[in-house]
Design a protein around this motif. Sequence first.
Motif, mmCIF file in Angstrom:
data_model
loop_
_atom_site.group_PDB
_atom_site.id
_atom_site.type_symbol
_atom_site.label_atom_id
_atom_site.label_comp_id
_atom_site.label_asym_id
_atom_site.label_seq_id
_atom_site.Cartn_x
_atom_site.Cartn_y
_atom_site.Cartn_z
ATOM 1 N N TYR A 8 52.346 32.937 32.232
ATOM 2 C CA TYR A 8 52.526 33.635 33.502
ATOM 3 C C TYR A 8 51.258 34.407 33.877
ATOM 4 C CZ TYR A 8 53.939 37.027 36.965
ATOM 5 O OH TYR A 8 53.979 37.799 38.092
ATOM 6 N N LEU A 9 50.720 35.161 32.929
ATOM 7 C CA LEU A 9 49.517 35.951 33.197
ATOM 8 C C LEU A 9 48.306 35.069 33.497
ATOM 9 C CD1 LEU A 9 50.005 38.783 30.576
ATOM 10 C CD2 LEU A 9 50.287 38.944 33.059
ATOM 11 N N SER A 10 48.270 33.876 32.918
ATOM 12 C CA SER A 10 47.151 32.968 33.191
ATOM 13 C C SER A 10 47.201 32.449 34.629
ATOM 14 C CB SER A 10 47.130 31.808 32.195
ATOM 15 O OG SER A 10 48.163 30.888 32.484
ATOM 16 N N VAL A 11 48.350 32.522 35.266
ATOM 17 C CA VAL A 11 48.502 32.153 36.677
ATOM 18 C C VAL A 11 48.316 33.380 37.565
ATOM 19 C CG1 VAL A 11 50.172 31.366 38.407
ATOM 20 C CG2 VAL A 11 50.038 30.224 36.192
ATOM 21 N N TYR A 12 48.832 34.517 37.127
ATOM 22 C CA TYR A 12 48.832 35.736 37.934
ATOM 23 C C TYR A 12 47.426 36.188 38.323
ATOM 24 C CZ TYR A 12 49.479 40.633 39.211
ATOM 25 O OH TYR A 12 49.442 41.829 39.877
ATOM 26 N N ARG A 13 46.542 36.300 37.355
ATOM 27 C CA ARG A 13 45.191 36.820 37.635
ATOM 28 C C ARG A 13 44.427 35.957 38.637
ATOM 29 N NH1 ARG A 13 44.415 41.589 37.562
ATOM 30 N NH2 ARG A 13 42.208 41.188 37.453
ATOM 31 N N PRO A 14 44.378 34.629 38.453
ATOM 32 C CA PRO A 14 43.662 33.815 39.448
ATOM 33 C C PRO A 14 44.322 33.869 40.832
ATOM 34 C CG PRO A 14 44.074 32.527 37.460
ATOM 35 C CD PRO A 14 44.792 33.827 37.300
ATOM 36 N N LEU A 15 45.647 33.987 40.854
ATOM 37 C CA LEU A 15 46.341 34.080 42.140
ATOM 38 C C LEU A 15 45.968 35.368 42.868
ATOM 39 C CD1 LEU A 15 48.311 33.046 44.243
ATOM 40 C CD2 LEU A 15 50.163 34.070 42.893
ATOM 41 N N ILE A 16 45.936 36.489 42.153
ATOM 42 C CA ILE A 16 45.556 37.766 42.758
ATOM 43 C C ILE A 16 44.103 37.685 43.248
ATOM 44 C CG2 ILE A 16 45.185 40.233 42.346
ATOM 45 C CD1 ILE A 16 48.152 39.312 42.627
ATOM 46 N N SER A 17 43.249 37.032 42.485
ATOM 47 C CA SER A 17 41.855 36.858 42.915
ATOM 48 C C SER A 17 41.776 36.061 44.214
ATOM 49 C CB SER A 17 41.033 36.149 41.839
ATOM 50 O OG SER A 17 40.909 36.974 40.710
ATOM 51 N N LYS A 18 42.547 34.976 44.300
ATOM 52 C CA LYS A 18 42.590 34.173 45.525
ATOM 53 C C LYS A 18 43.111 35.006 46.697
ATOM 54 C CE LYS A 18 41.663 29.723 44.767
ATOM 55 N NZ LYS A 18 40.494 29.134 45.356
ATOM 56 N N LEU A 19 44.169 35.781 46.454
ATOM 57 C CA LEU A 19 44.728 36.615 47.513
ATOM 58 C C LEU A 19 43.733 37.671 47.964
ATOM 59 C CD1 LEU A 19 48.395 37.004 46.251
ATOM 60 C CD2 LEU A 19 47.660 35.905 48.378
ATOM 61 N N ASN A 20 43.040 38.291 47.023
ATOM 62 C CA ASN A 20 42.037 39.299 47.389
ATOM 63 C C ASN A 20 40.892 38.668 48.187
ATOM 64 O OD1 ASN A 20 43.068 41.807 46.577
ATOM 65 N ND2 ASN A 20 42.538 41.374 44.452
ATOM 66 N N GLU A 21 40.520 37.458 47.828
ATOM 67 C CA GLU A 21 39.489 36.744 48.583
ATOM 68 C C GLU A 21 39.962 36.498 50.020
ATOM 69 O OE1 GLU A 21 37.804 32.236 48.413
ATOM 70 O OE2 GLU A 21 37.936 33.283 46.495
ATOM 71 N N LEU A 22 41.184 36.014 50.167
ATOM 72 C CA LEU A 22 41.759 35.758 51.482
ATOM 73 C C LEU A 22 41.877 37.056 52.293
ATOM 74 C CD1 LEU A 22 44.895 33.580 52.118
ATOM 75 C CD2 LEU A 22 44.717 35.810 53.128
ATOM 76 N N LEU A 23 42.414 38.102 51.656
ATOM 77 C CA LEU A 23 42.638 39.377 52.332
ATOM 78 C C LEU A 23 41.338 40.107 52.635
ATOM 79 C CD1 LEU A 23 45.718 40.404 50.213
ATOM 80 C CD2 LEU A 23 45.751 39.909 52.668
#
Length: 142
Positions: A8-23
């Motif tokens: 789960y954590l291996s998915v969470y961190r990259p997802l938050i990074s993608k979201l921060n990039e988008l935002l």
Amino acid sequence: MQGFFQEYLSVYRPLISKLNELLGKFELSYSLWQVIWYVKKNGQSSLVDISNYYNVEKPTITRAVKRLEEKLILKVIPGKDKREKVVQLTELGEDLYQTIRQKITELEYSVMSGIPKEEQNAAFQVLPKFRKNILKEGRKDE
């Protein structure tokens, strides 16, 4: 299922990074987006309600709300008493929410590509149950 949290954590961190990039293109971060999303979902909201939902300290939410007020995305409205701070989205905030929501939906489709609908639905149904169990577990210790 040993190793689940690591997966789960291996998915969470990259997802938050993608979201921060988008935002970041909107001069926002994921933590600010969380407040916008909560207020959009729940309407007029107190800072206590938001901090309780995310299980974070009220000063954290207060700082986020202040930044969103400065950006004219949120506005403070009178609460039940003078100590209670209640916020709602401004017209700009509503428009921004719709624009960003569309971009996040595109990201969701991208992330879910190639995953059968049944598996997507299963994940969508089980994640809120994880949250409920985690929060319930935290209350046992208090």
